[in-house]
Design a protein around this motif. Structure first.
Motif, PDB file in Angstrom:
ATOM      1  N   TRP A 160     -21.710  -6.174 -62.944  1.00  0.00           N
ATOM      2  CA  TRP A 160     -23.072  -6.747 -63.606  1.00  0.00           C
ATOM      3  C   TRP A 160     -22.759  -7.350 -64.675  1.00  0.00           C
ATOM      4  O   TRP A 160     -22.529  -8.725 -63.999  1.00  0.00           O
ATOM      5  CB  TRP A 160     -24.433  -6.050 -63.568  1.00  0.00           C
ATOM      6  CG  TRP A 160     -25.690  -6.899 -63.153  1.00  0.00           C
ATOM      7  CD1 TRP A 160     -26.124  -7.735 -64.620  1.00  0.00           C
ATOM      8  CD2 TRP A 160     -25.955  -7.533 -62.025  1.00  0.00           C
ATOM      9  NE1 TRP A 160     -27.136  -7.940 -64.147  1.00  0.00           N
ATOM     10  CE2 TRP A 160     -27.411  -8.169 -63.149  1.00  0.00           C
ATOM     11  CE3 TRP A 160     -25.733  -7.409 -60.804  1.00  0.00           C
ATOM     12  CZ2 TRP A 160     -27.965  -8.666 -61.447  1.00  0.00           C
ATOM     13  CZ3 TRP A 160     -26.132  -8.477 -59.820  1.00  0.00           C
ATOM     14  CH2 TRP A 160     -28.107  -9.211 -60.267  1.00  0.00           C
ATOM     15  N   GLU A 161     -22.938  -7.089 -65.648  1.00  0.00           N
ATOM     16  CA  GLU A 161     -22.033  -7.874 -66.985  1.00  0.00           C
ATOM     17  C   GLU A 161     -20.840  -8.607 -67.011  1.00  0.00           C
ATOM     18  O   GLU A 161     -20.567  -9.803 -67.223  1.00  0.00           O
ATOM     19  CB  GLU A 161     -22.187  -6.844 -68.646  1.00  0.00           C
ATOM     20  CG  GLU A 161     -23.396  -6.954 -68.632  1.00  0.00           C
ATOM     21  CD  GLU A 161     -23.207  -6.549 -70.004  1.00  0.00           C
ATOM     22  OE1 GLU A 161     -22.157  -5.747 -70.690  1.00  0.00           O
ATOM     23  OE2 GLU A 161     -23.781  -7.372 -70.100  1.00  0.00           O
ATOM     24  N   GLU A 162     -19.601  -8.009 -66.200  1.00  0.00           N
ATOM     25  CA  GLU A 162     -18.430  -9.020 -66.199  1.00  0.00           C
ATOM     26  C   GLU A 162     -18.795  -9.663 -65.198  1.00  0.00           C
ATOM     27  O   GLU A 162     -18.214 -11.396 -65.396  1.00  0.00           O
ATOM     28  CB  GLU A 162     -17.508  -8.077 -65.352  1.00  0.00           C
ATOM     29  CG  GLU A 162     -17.083  -6.983 -66.725  1.00  0.00           C
ATOM     30  CD  GLU A 162     -15.805  -6.082 -65.872  1.00  0.00           C
ATOM     31  OE1 GLU A 162     -15.685  -6.080 -64.812  1.00  0.00           O
ATOM     32  OE2 GLU A 162     -15.218  -5.284 -66.193  1.00  0.00           O
ATOM     33  N   GLY A 163     -19.877  -9.544 -64.064  1.00  0.00           N
ATOM     34  CA  GLY A 163     -20.101 -10.582 -63.538  1.00  0.00           C
ATOM     35  C   GLY A 163     -21.102 -12.178 -64.241  1.00  0.00           C
ATOM     36  O   GLY A 163     -21.446 -12.945 -63.609  1.00  0.00           O
ATOM     37  N   ASN A 164     -21.501 -11.748 -64.616  1.00  0.00           N
ATOM     38  CA  ASN A 164     -22.543 -13.109 -65.893  1.00  0.00           C
ATOM     39  C   ASN A 164     -23.662 -12.712 -65.424  1.00  0.00           C
ATOM     40  O   ASN A 164     -24.147 -13.895 -65.059  1.00  0.00           O
ATOM     41  CB  ASN A 164     -21.923 -14.490 -66.064  1.00  0.00           C
ATOM     42  CG  ASN A 164     -20.459 -13.842 -67.459  1.00  0.00           C
ATOM     43  OD1 ASN A 164     -20.157 -13.357 -68.521  1.00  0.00           O
ATOM     44  ND2 ASN A 164     -19.442 -15.201 -67.056  1.00  0.00           N
ATOM     45  N   TYR A 165     -23.594 -12.238 -65.582  1.00  0.00           N
ATOM     46  CA  TYR A 165     -24.958 -11.746 -63.851  1.00  0.00           C
ATOM     47  C   TYR A 165     -26.051 -11.766 -65.473  1.00  0.00           C
ATOM     48  O   TYR A 165     -26.070 -10.940 -66.053  1.00  0.00           O
ATOM     49  CB  TYR A 165     -25.295 -10.817 -62.962  1.00  0.00           C
ATOM     50  CG  TYR A 165     -24.726 -10.964 -62.123  1.00  0.00           C
ATOM     51  CD1 TYR A 165     -23.498 -12.714 -61.892  1.00  0.00           C
ATOM     52  CD2 TYR A 165     -24.131 -10.293 -60.799  1.00  0.00           C
ATOM     53  CE1 TYR A 165     -23.074 -13.189 -61.156  1.00  0.00           C
ATOM     54  CE2 TYR A 165     -23.018 -10.711 -60.030  1.00  0.00           C
ATOM     55  CZ  TYR A 165     -22.669 -11.874 -59.926  1.00  0.00           C
ATOM     56  OH  TYR A 165     -21.930 -12.567 -58.917  1.00  0.00           O
TER      57      TYR A 165
END
Length: 275
Positions: free
Chosen positions: A125-130
């Motif tokens: 989720w964080e890697e997707g900059n969400y």
């Protein structure tokens, strides 16, 4: 995979009142870490469920290191989180996969089918900059009516009959890493080894950086197991076996059970044999 949800879907449905998100982050090495990470930041709207306080019961002489929680109390916690039998529930952890799968299995055991594991977990989720938040959201109390699915759980007595050769068509799967399966190393439990007759399918081989491998790859992992056989998965304490349970279901295996007490319960009976 039917029980896995992609982060793109969750992003689109974050504000859907029928969707509830559950953060199951937990570290066995530091039991407070998961809650601390949740308090710092989490997926918006996520409620925290602790592996040892919420997803497990009190440790006794038997039942293993992470026994089944008091189900009445667990259902109450679900209701306090605004989860009803109509809710679509998405569980995640930091990306390891095991604690989210434990929550997923528990809801399946309570008969709730609209529960999914977030592929890639919080890390993905964080890697997707969400979006993330430190805000803890509260929900109106819901009503959750469990319909117990007892066919998903295996007792120690059932496993013992398999070990004694009384149920030849059932396969035991040890989900731990090979060193523990072989009894060469045991960092947690009081005895080393495995339940006699079990084959080894390490749980983490079904994932890649927190993402579940595609269905066809999961089928290859389990290609030496007849889909017509009954299967019981276990690990050290019934947590890391859950991702294997999920992967087996995704691969089309219908007759799968979890030995919740797992090896830590098995060795609590002195008469039980160890390989």
């Amino acid at each position: 995979m039917n029980n896995i949800i992609e982060k793109e879907w969750l992003l689109k449905n974050l504000n859907n009142p029928q969707v509830r998100v559950v953060d199951c982050s937990f570290s066995l090495a530091d039991p407070k870490k998961g809650r601390q990470e949740y308090d710092q930041k989490h997926i918006p709207g996520a409620i925290y469920f602790d592996l040892e306080k919420d997803l497990s019961g009190e440790i006794g002489d038997h039942g293993g290191r992470h026994p089944l929680p008091d189900l009445e109390e667990f259902v109450h916690k679900l209701e306090q989180a605004g989860i009803s039998e109509n809710s679509t529930v998405i569980a995640y952890d930091q990306g390891e996969g095991a604690c989210a799968a434990r929550f997923w299995w528990l809801l399946q055991y309570l008969g709730h089918e609209k529960v999914f594991v977030l592929d890639g977990g919080y890390r993905g989720w964080e890697e997707g900059n969400y979006p993330v938040t430190s805000e803890v959201q509260t929900f109106n109390k819901a009503v959750f009516q469990p319909i117990m699915n007892h066919g998903l759980i295996a007792s120690m007595e059932e496993v013992r009959t398999i070990v004694n050769g009384q149920v030849p068509s059932t396969i035991l799967i040890d989900s731990r890493e090979e060193k523990r399966y072989l009894g060469l190393e045991e960092p947690i439990d009081k005895k080393a080894g495995r339940i006699p007759g079990a084959m080894n399918k390490p749980w983490f081989e079904g994932l890649n950086a927190g993402y579940y491998l595609p269905v066809e790859v999961q089928k290859q992992r389990f290609r030496d197991i007849n889909p017509e056989n009954n299967i019981i998965v276990y690990c050290g304490s019934g947590v890391t076996a859950a991702p294997n349970f999920l992967a087996l279901k995704a691969a089309g295996y219908k007759k799968v059970k979890l030995y919740l007490g797992s090896f830590s319960d098995w060795i609590s009976y002195p008469e039980n044999k160890i390989e």
